[in-house]
Design a protein around this motif. Sequence first.
Motif, PDB file in Angstrom:
ATOM      1  N   UNK A  16       0.040 -61.573 -65.296  1.00  0.00           N
ATOM      2  CA  UNK A  16      -1.111 -61.165 -64.495  1.00  0.00           C
ATOM      3  C   UNK A  16      -0.673 -60.489 -63.205  1.00  0.00           C
ATOM      4  N   UNK A  17       0.363 -61.032 -62.562  1.00  0.00           N
ATOM      5  CA  UNK A  17       0.870 -60.446 -61.315  1.00  0.00           C
ATOM      6  C   UNK A  17       1.386 -59.025 -61.555  1.00  0.00           C
ATOM      7  N   UNK A  18       2.152 -58.849 -62.638  1.00  0.00           N
ATOM      8  CA  UNK A  18       2.670 -57.515 -62.969  1.00  0.00           C
ATOM      9  C   UNK A  18       1.527 -56.547 -63.246  1.00  0.00           C
ATOM     10  N   UNK A  19       0.516 -57.029 -63.966  1.00  0.00           N
ATOM     11  CA  UNK A  19      -0.628 -56.181 -64.302  1.00  0.00           C
ATOM     12  C   UNK A  19      -1.394 -55.764 -63.049  1.00  0.00           C
ATOM     13  N   UNK A  20      -1.620 -56.717 -62.143  1.00  0.00           N
ATOM     14  CA  UNK A  20      -2.358 -56.410 -60.911  1.00  0.00           C
ATOM     15  C   UNK A  20      -1.602 -55.421 -60.033  1.00  0.00           C
ATOM     16  N   UNK A  21      -0.287 -55.591 -59.937  1.00  0.00           N
ATOM     17  CA  UNK A  21       0.517 -54.681 -59.127  1.00  0.00           C
ATOM     18  C   UNK A  21       0.613 -53.291 -59.747  1.00  0.00           C
ATOM     19  N   UNK A  22       0.377 -53.206 -61.049  1.00  0.00           N
ATOM     20  CA  UNK A  22       0.508 -51.926 -61.752  1.00  0.00           C
ATOM     21  C   UNK A  22      -0.812 -51.150 -61.862  1.00  0.00           C
ATOM     22  N   UNK A  23      -1.900 -51.731 -61.394  1.00  0.00           N
ATOM     23  CA  UNK A  23      -3.217 -51.090 -61.540  1.00  0.00           C
ATOM     24  C   UNK A  23      -3.243 -49.657 -61.002  1.00  0.00           C
ATOM     25  N   UNK A  24      -2.774 -49.387 -59.763  1.00  0.00           N
ATOM     26  CA  UNK A  24      -2.807 -47.996 -59.276  1.00  0.00           C
ATOM     27  C   UNK A  24      -1.976 -47.034 -60.127  1.00  0.00           C
TER      28      UNK A  24
END
Length: 328
Positions: A16-24
């Motif tokens: 989830x952390x990786x996904x959130x940081x990758x959103x932009x």
Amino acid sequence: MKRTQKNLKRPLLALLAVLLLSVPLIFSGFPYAILICCFILLYVIAVSGLDIVFGYCGQISMGHAAFFAIGAYGSCLLHDYCGIPIMLTMVIAAVLAASVGAVIAYPASKLVFHFLSLATLSFGEIVYQIISHSPGGITNNFVGYYTESINFFGLTLDTYPRFYYYALGCAVLFLTAKQMLVNSQVGRAFIAIRENHHAADGMGVNVRKYKVIAFAVSAFYTAFAGAMYAHLVRYISPDTFMQKQSVMFLTMLLFGGTASLAGPICGVTVVMLLNELLRSAERYQMFIYGILLLAVIVLIPGGIYGTVEKAIKNVFRRKKEAAKDAAG
């Protein structure tokens, strides 16, 4: 079972952390999607604030749009008329909203159920009338108020990716603070009041004091989110802070699930995505919210997160029972 759940949580949280940081990066060619994610993050903060007073303390509020407005207009006016940096005006506006929330909560702490909801509803209407018919037109009334982007230690957050990472950091900070609060002695007092305020009072819990604290903290969260909203959009008007905004906050909370960390996140995400899918039916927004509230009350009283969590626990319980039967 608990060990298995912990082992599952760690990789899921990392993912989830990786996904959130990758959103932009994922939506680099679709800036509107990043804007929606920014809205989701600031609404998560606002609805988490509502969860403190409603989900944990059991005090219903139908006027949280007022705190949202105080944060938005307070930050903008303090910056323009006093020359205070926006980073500071956001905090000052949130503290101001918390103070107002405490003042409102003190006499309202004796009210329960529909009386309390009517009191908060009236407060929301008072704030709406003030910002739409302000003394000397200080808020520009229905014309609306233009403001600037946040300056984060020399970095202007004038693009959606920049604001997204700032909002993500704020969301993590506020959610962590919320979790620490509800796990503390204050949080236990909130829950005792929610379950039975007469019994809590009999056990020595200062019911009025903790209700005031709940309202103040809740107002701080929602007002800070309102200030974030103002400096993200850079334009605010009274139409944003009407009663339907309070209804939307409550819908998001009930739809996701109360008294939990993930409930507001689930509720905000689902309702925001539904709003985008049904944008062409904007005039029926309140009607749709009514249907969602009815669906939650009748079909999933625990909200999305509560229902999923209960289902997962049932699965683990059945596996444990099956393992015991096999061993026996």
